[in-house]
Design an enzyme around this catalytic site. Structure first.
Site, mmCIF file in Angstrom:
data_model
loop_
_atom_site.group_PDB
_atom_site.id
_atom_site.type_symbol
_atom_site.label_atom_id
_atom_site.label_comp_id
_atom_site.label_asym_id
_atom_site.label_seq_id
_atom_site.Cartn_x
_atom_site.Cartn_y
_atom_site.Cartn_z
ATOM 1 C CD GLU A 520 -2.948 -1.255 2.196
ATOM 2 O OE1 GLU A 520 -2.677 -0.604 3.228
ATOM 3 O OE2 GLU A 520 -3.910 -2.031 2.118
ATOM 4 C CD GLU A 671 -1.572 -5.043 9.559
ATOM 5 O OE1 GLU A 671 -2.021 -4.965 8.410
ATOM 6 O OE2 GLU A 671 -1.914 -4.241 10.458
#
Length: 757
Positions: A520, A671
């Protein structure tokens, strides 16, 4: 191109070995244990049944955060966020000198401490001796959220005081105050959000040691209590409320005592203030006697249950049946779920990690509904929103093991198709444009303003949605479902891509411009290879689905798919991450997304040479450009290595997706290694996909399930078994073993028709 080794079909193909080794997990393979060493850096787990939840606590007796499926706070100016429901698991105990939940938790005060998450039974049990000066008490707490009746939960405190005297207990429904700080995430830019967080005296940085309190902006929403009450005589509490600007909810508790003979009757009173609702019990205890206190919970929300009066009746009915009866029904339901399992022979630590991921997927999913899986489950992390995780990471992991639960995830996209179509129209496109962050109740876009680029340009989610719809049909063969539910979604997504692509007449190709890559940090790039590849697959799926249903497809879909540009370097004989005009020069948490081109739902067709070159580049990029890599990348590198037949490398990257990412003591996934963004279900789903599709080489394709790549078995493993999986209405055991010559082989045997799990 990939070699087709054989098909796994309802009729069973020829040439398969039908006598595989039967491997079963042991009870220890389902246990995760917290010891005194874990208390300082305790990353809590939660118990849930897909409908509502409670967090764990170190003592086992504190009222903790609890959430309900898609019950969202819609405060104006903010994005939707999961609303806290009253904390129901708390039971406090005073030995006459101090309250258990209010004293410091130290090894000297909490002796012989042991907390066990039994994933096979879905229970959390906490045991210790609380030493408070000259008084001590043996404590045993057991809590579960019923898998048998989704409205019910229970917790039981068994108390053995080592003294005689007067004690008190308090059974509460914890009424949470509103958030101390609210941030208008629907309006704040990144800089404004950072300034607002700093002004509140908080930080966005991870807190060490890792606990579950990652970011100031991921606080839970509020449930406003409209009415509450209870009865000391009947030992019942109830609340009725509403998520702020959202849906109605209700909750009730019923308390039961198990007292030794000749115990004087306890005194019970109701404690009720605007901020407190509890039953207080006063009684005299005898040294060495055992006292049991049980608390039964019932919960409901709009469109799921009938409110506070009904909840109170449900809780009282559960109390009449007793804790053991409700627990046994709950455990039996979990045991039925675990009849479908993945079993490793020869690696107990990896088996427990795998069971943890399966457990979290199961307790966050529902059968025969249209509820999705939030990115971080029953927690406020990522604001309870639904990402592509639902379709590309969680759904494939459940599809063959628990197709009814997988079906709920794809039905969510059908249920929210209208919102996606309205969004496409608002942005000038045709068909359906699913949000990057969907509200789990309404399917509307809830991406924070600071992530607006993802909302507008991380559009691969639309192809991910369509691929999942098609895979459900392929795995089940349910043409009726495809016609009424899957096809409308697939058709609408194809129309979106038709209107979103651009035709480059000079190069005679279709392109997709101005997107955010799955990596991203690359925003506003042209021709992200992963995005173009999944869009091409979605367009081809639309044509295939139309053929199955006897519908005439739009001929443009095939034309666009055939001409859609996938950036490729002939010189290096590999794919590129983006179009040649985009520099690949940033430090990111993925390095490269090329490994994702072979992730199971996409599995882009390419030669083994290209796959190996892509894999090698991904490893190089991770080393040179990786920055605190994402766990989802680790699992895809493992799958990539398996497609190349490299069992040691596949196992290496499988282990890398555990070490540091699984937070002790309950293997909650974060994460990245260094942050504490927890309960990341996409990583759990990806990890499970390694076993179902990576090591086996299986893919969900035209015949239902196909063996596309040769199976691989890590050297330390003796066998890997997919136990009781569903393929087109029948169930099979599929096992990978080695023959006498050490050659890895995949074996299959039927175990009957698919049942109603």
């Amino acid at each position: 191109m990939k070699a087709r080794l054989f098909f796994l079909q309802a009729s069973l193909g020829l040439g398969l070995v039908l006598t595989p080794m039967i491997v079963r997990a042991t009870p220890a393979d389902f246990e995760l244990v917290a010891s005194p060493a874990d208390l300082a850096a305790y990353f809590p787990t939660y118990l849930a049944n897909g409908y509502f939840s409670t967090m764990s606590s170190r003592r086992g007796t504190r009222a903790t955060h609890a959430f309900m499926v898609a019950l969202m706070d819609y405060t104006p100016g903010d994005v939707s966020r999961p609303a806290l429901i009253p904390g129901w698991s708390g039971i406090d105990y005073s030995d006459g000198r101090a309250w258990l939940n209010r004293v410091s938790l130290t090894p000297s005060a909490f002796r012989d401490y042991r907390q066990v998450l039994d994933m096979h039974a879905g229970t959390l049990t906490t045991r210790y001796r609380w030493v408070n000066g000259g008084r001590s008490s043996d404590i045993l707490v057991s809590t579960f959220v019923s898998q048998a009746d989704p409205h019910l939960a229970a917790t039981r405190l068994t108390l053995t005081p080592r003294f005689s005297g007067a004690v008190r207990l308090e059974f509460s429904l914890r009424l949470w105050p509103p958030p101390a700080h609210r941030f208008a995430l629907a309006r704040l830019t990144l800089a404004q959000m950072q300034a607002a967080v700093a002004a509140s005296g908080q930080s966005l940085q991870a807190v060490a040691p890792a606990t579950a309190d990652r970011a100031a902006i991921w606080y839970p929403g509020q449930t406003e209590i409209d009415a509450s009450g209870g009865s000391a005589r009947h030992r019942v509490l109830w609340v009725r409320g509403r998520a702020r600007y959202g849906l109605a909810m209700a909750e009730a508790a019923a308390v039961r005592f198990g007292l030794p003979p000749d115990t004087p009757p306890p005194v019970t009173r109701l404690l009720k203030t605007p901020h407190r609702l509890a039953l207080e019990i006063r009684l005299d205890v005898r040294k060495g006697a055992t006292y049991t206190f049980e608390k039964f919970i019932a919960a409901s929300r709009a469109d799921w249950g009938a409110g506070a009066r009904t909840d109170a009746a449900l809780a009282e009915a559960a109390r009449r049946g007793g804790f053991a009866v409700l627990r046994d029904q709950h455990v039996a339901a979990w045991h039925r779920l675990w009849r479908s399992d993945i079993v490793i022979s020869g690696d107990p630590a990896m088996q427990r990690a795998l069971h943890a991921d399966l457990f979290y997927l199961l307790e966050n999913s529902t059968a025969d509904t249209a509820w999705p899986m939030a990115a971080c489950g029953f927690s406020p992390n990522y604001l309870g929103h639904v990402f592509w995780d639902n379709d590309s990471w969680d759904f494939p992991a459940l599809l063959l093991l628990h197709p009814r639960r997988a079906k709920s995830l794809v039905m969510f996209r059908y249920r929210t198709l209208g919102a996606a179509m309205a969004r496409a129209k608002a942005h000038g496109f045709r068909g359906a444009m699913y949000p990057w962050e969907s509200d789990p109740q309404y399917g509307t876009n809830q991406t924070p303003r600071f992530a607006w680029r993802n909302a507008l340009r991380e559009i691969h989610v639309n192809a991910d949605v369509a691929i999942a719809q098609w895979q459900y049909y392929l795995a089940t063969g349910d043409k009726t479902w495809l016609r009424h539910y899957g096809w409308p979604v697939i058709h609408a997504v194809a129309r979106f891509w038709d209107s979103r692509v651009t035709y480059d007449a000079a190069r005679h190709r279709y392109e997709i411009l101005h997107v955010v890559s799955p990596d991203e940090d690359y925003d506003n790039v042209d021709n992200d290879t992963f995005t173009n590849a999944v869009a091409r697959k979605a367009l081809r799926i639309a044509g295939q689905a139309a053929h199955v249903l006897g519908v005439t497809p739009d001929p443009r879909w095939a034309t666009i798919a055939a001409g859609l540009y996938l950036p490729y370097s002939r010189q290096q004989n590999r794919y590129l991450d983006f179009g040649a005009g985009v520099a690949h020069d940033r430090k990111t948490w993925m390095g490269s997304t090329l490994a994702w081109l072979v992730y199971p739902p996409l599995d882009l067709h390419m030669s083994e040479t290209v796959r190996r070159n892509d894999f090698n580049f991904a490893l190089h990029a991770l080393k040179s450009d990786g920055d605190d890599p994402n766990d989802m990348l680790m699992v895809m590198l493992s799958v990539n290595a398996a497609t190349l037949g490299d069992a040691p490398a596949a196992y290496h990257w499988l282990r890398r997706s555990v070490v540091g990412f699984d937070k002790p003591p309950f293997d909650v996934r974060s994460e990245t290694v260094t942050n504490n963004t927890g309960y990341l279900l996409s990583a759990s789903g990806g990890f499970v996909q390694n076993f179902i599709y990576g090591f086996t080489g299986l893919r969900v394709e035209g015949a239902g399930v196909e063996a596309v790549y040769p199976p691989v078995l890590p050297p330390a493993w003796r066998a890997l078994t997919l136990r009781d999986i569903a393929i087109r209405g029948k169930r099979y055991n599929i096992t990978i073993t080695r023959d006498a010559a050490g050659v890895t082989q995949l074996q299959q045997t039927p175990v009957g028709l698919a049942d109603e799990r």
